[in-house]
Design a protein around this motif. Structure first.
Motif, PDB file in Angstrom:
ATOM      1  N   ALA A  50      20.742  -1.524  51.237  1.00 30.93           N
ATOM      2  CA  ALA A  50      21.160  -0.130  51.347  1.00 30.93           C
ATOM      3  C   ALA A  50      19.958   0.803  51.443  1.00 30.93           C
ATOM      4  N   LEU A  51      18.896   0.502  50.669  1.00 29.46           N
ATOM      5  CA  LEU A  51      17.690   1.345  50.703  1.00 29.46           C
ATOM      6  C   LEU A  51      17.038   1.327  52.083  1.00 29.46           C
ATOM      7  N   VAL A  52      16.933   0.147  52.686  1.00 30.49           N
ATOM      8  CA  VAL A  52      16.375   0.056  54.045  1.00 30.49           C
ATOM      9  C   VAL A  52      17.211   0.866  55.021  1.00 30.49           C
ATOM     10  N   ASN A  53      18.530   0.833  54.834  1.00 30.60           N
ATOM     11  CA  ASN A  53      19.411   1.602  55.711  1.00 30.60           C
ATOM     12  C   ASN A  53      19.162   3.102  55.565  1.00 30.60           C
ATOM     13  N   VAL A  54      19.008   3.559  54.340  1.00 30.42           N
ATOM     14  CA  VAL A  54      18.748   4.984  54.098  1.00 30.42           C
ATOM     15  C   VAL A  54      17.425   5.397  54.740  1.00 30.42           C
ATOM     16  N   ILE A  55      16.403   4.576  54.575  1.00 32.18           N
ATOM     17  CA  ILE A  55      15.088   4.892  55.160  1.00 32.18           C
ATOM     18  C   ILE A  55      15.181   4.977  56.681  1.00 32.18           C
ATOM     19  N   LEU A  56      15.862   4.030  57.280  1.00 34.17           N
ATOM     20  CA  LEU A  56      16.011   4.048  58.743  1.00 34.17           C
ATOM     21  C   LEU A  56      16.778   5.276  59.211  1.00 34.17           C
ATOM     22  N   THR A  57      17.805   5.664  58.457  1.00 31.52           N
ATOM     23  CA  THR A  57      18.605   6.827  58.840  1.00 31.52           C
ATOM     24  C   THR A  57      17.795   8.112  58.766  1.00 31.52           C
ATOM     25  N   LEU A  58      16.956   8.235  57.740  1.00 28.93           N
ATOM     26  CA  LEU A  58      16.150   9.442  57.575  1.00 28.93           C
ATOM     27  C   LEU A  58      14.936   9.465  58.492  1.00 28.93           C
ATOM     28  N   ARG A  59      14.429   8.314  58.818  1.00 25.56           N
ATOM     29  CA  ARG A  59      13.168   8.241  59.576  1.00 25.56           C
ATOM     30  C   ARG A  59      13.375   8.352  61.077  1.00 25.56           C
ATOM     31  N   PHE A  60      14.484   7.829  61.589  1.00 30.71           N
ATOM     32  CA  PHE A  60      14.668   7.764  63.042  1.00 30.71           C
ATOM     33  C   PHE A  60      15.947   8.490  63.457  1.00 30.71           C
ATOM     34  N   PRO A  61      15.980   9.014  64.672  1.00 37.05           N
ATOM     35  CA  PRO A  61      17.206   9.666  65.161  1.00 37.05           C
ATOM     36  C   PRO A  61      18.283   8.628  65.457  1.00 37.05           C
TER      37      PRO A  61
END
Length: 433
Positions: free
Chosen positions: A60-71
């Motif tokens: 879940a943490l990796v998913n959050v980072i990807l969502t915030l970091r990339f469009p």
């Protein structure tokens, strides 16, 4: 665009969008969390809740980072997609490893990252990921952790059953990945080929519109040229006998008249050709198709089975012209000496048959004829052909309402035979109205 260029671009177009992968991961996080909650709280099986929660939280943490970091529209490069799918595979393997290994009923889910990769990534990346999946399944077979079960009861899985589960998961992964790859590849090929078809049809339509453009240009240039002509006449009247400017004025007058004559012919040609070329009798259509292919040393014979007085007269169709032209071009390429074009028309149907005296279609090609990137008639033929061009021709003709049949002539009349048949109403403008 050449067929080989299109084919080489297929893998580059099969890219995975980050948002798609993120949504699938949230689904995995929800499913894993639900499984842990049901197993630990409802069934009250002894489950290592803390390690399981940590593994799910990491995903879940990796998913959050990807969502915030990339469009959301970010497209993943093959290495990035491989890394993320590999991380999913590793997380799921670790979660299954501490919850019973292959005895866990969710063990077949290990094939999911491999299937996603097969549908969207280049083949080498998918193969490497499949190897990692096999390694993970093998590791699960040797998991020392027992499957969470009722307290006081140890669920023992026989080694033979474990081996059977291992083989089932590995074979399912291989089959599903290969099947998904083939379906995805064929869909990509079809999409690229249809795009090429649209480009060809658009080009043919642009060529047919040149007459209209010539008429528009003639109309727009007519007024200024008329003005120049009037001025030239006045100058000729005043300076015609002048030794310094008389010759130049005569030249100006004659050239302006010449320009007006050229534009007049363009206007007449465009209007006349639009009237008499917009409607084409069947015989004129076939002759227009045959004309470009008569100079290649192959005899082209036309057989008309029907009176010209009753032949259909249809609206000029660039798709039909291109499609029949491509079929005839292939026949000329593979013929030894002769190509025969037969036309037949009845009150119900119109048929055009193209036959050559070559070697015909090989059985494997005949079964797949008309698919994009089928590039040879015979296996030992290195000349190519019959690939994307034939697919485009078949698609354009079928769009016009035709039905195509590909076959070989037989022992007495060897060679390939292609029959194209339309309902009469689709080829006759009088009936269409």
């Amino acid at each position: 665009m050449a067929a080989s260029t299109l084919y080489n671009d297929l893998n580059s177009n099969r890219s995975l969008r980050l948002q798609t992968l993120v949504r699938l991961r949230w689904l995995a996080v929800g499913g894993q969390s639900l499984a842990v909650i049901v197993t630990a709280l409802w069934l009250q099986f002894p489950l290592p809740i803390v390690p399981c929660s940590v593994l799910i939280a990491c995903l879940a943490l990796v998913n959050v980072i990807l969502t915030l970091r990339f469009p959301p529209t970010q497209r993943l490069t093959p290495p990035a997609a491989f890394a993320l799918l590999g991380l999913d595979l590793a997380q799921l393997t670790a979660l299954l490893f501490i919850t019973g290994g292959l005895a866990n009923p969710f063990a077949p889910l290990l094939c999911v990252p491999v299937i996603i990769s097969s549908a969207s990534q280049p083949k080498p990346h998918s193969i490497v990921l499949a190897v990692f999946a096999v390694v993970g399944v093998t590791a699960l077979a040797f998991s020392p952790f027992q499957l969470p079960w009722y307290p006081g009861t140890v669920l023992l899985i026989p080694h033979v059953l474990t081996a059977g589960i291992w083989f089932a998961i590995v074979s399912m992964t291989a089959f599903a990945a290969f099947y998904t790859y083939r379906v995805s590849l064929e869909a990509s090929e079809l999409s690229e080929a249809l795009t090429a078809t649209e480009l060809v049809l658009q080009r043919e339509k642009h060529l047919s519109q040149l007459d209209g453009l010539a008429a528009a240009a003639a109309h727009e240039l007519g007024t200024p040229l008329a003005t120049i002509s009037v001025v030239a006449k006045e100058m000729e009247r005043e300076l015609g006998d002048d030794p310094r400017f008389g010759e130049d004025v005569h030249l100006l007058r004659s050239q302006s008249e010449r320009c007006r004559d050229i534009l007049r012919r363009l206007t007449t040609l465009s209007s006349e050709s639009e009237e008499h070329m917009r409607l084409l009798p069947l015989s004129s259509l076939i002759e227009e198709v045959m004309a470009p292919h008569r100079e290649f040393g192959i005899e082209i014979e036309l057989k008309e089975q029907g009176e010209r007085a009753t032949e259909p007269v249809g609206i000029r169709n660039a798709g039909i012209l291109y499609g029949l032209g491509n079929l005839l071009e292939n026949a000329v390429d593979y013929a030894r000496k002769k190509v025969t074009v037969t036309t037949e028309h009845t009150p119900e149907r119109v048929r055009v048959t193209i036959e050559d005296d070559g070697e015909g279609f090989s059985p494997d090609i005949l079964a797949r004829i008309g698919e994009p990137y089928v590039t040879r008639r015979q296996k030992d033929d290195s000349a190519g052909g019959l690939g994307l061009g034939l697919f485009i021709a078949k698609t354009l003709l079928e769009r016009s309402g035709a039905r195509l049949r590909f076959e070989n002539g037989g022992a007495k009349h060897p060679g390939a035979r292609v029959s194209v048949e339309w309902p009469r109403a689709l080829m006759d403008s009088k009936l269409a109205k």
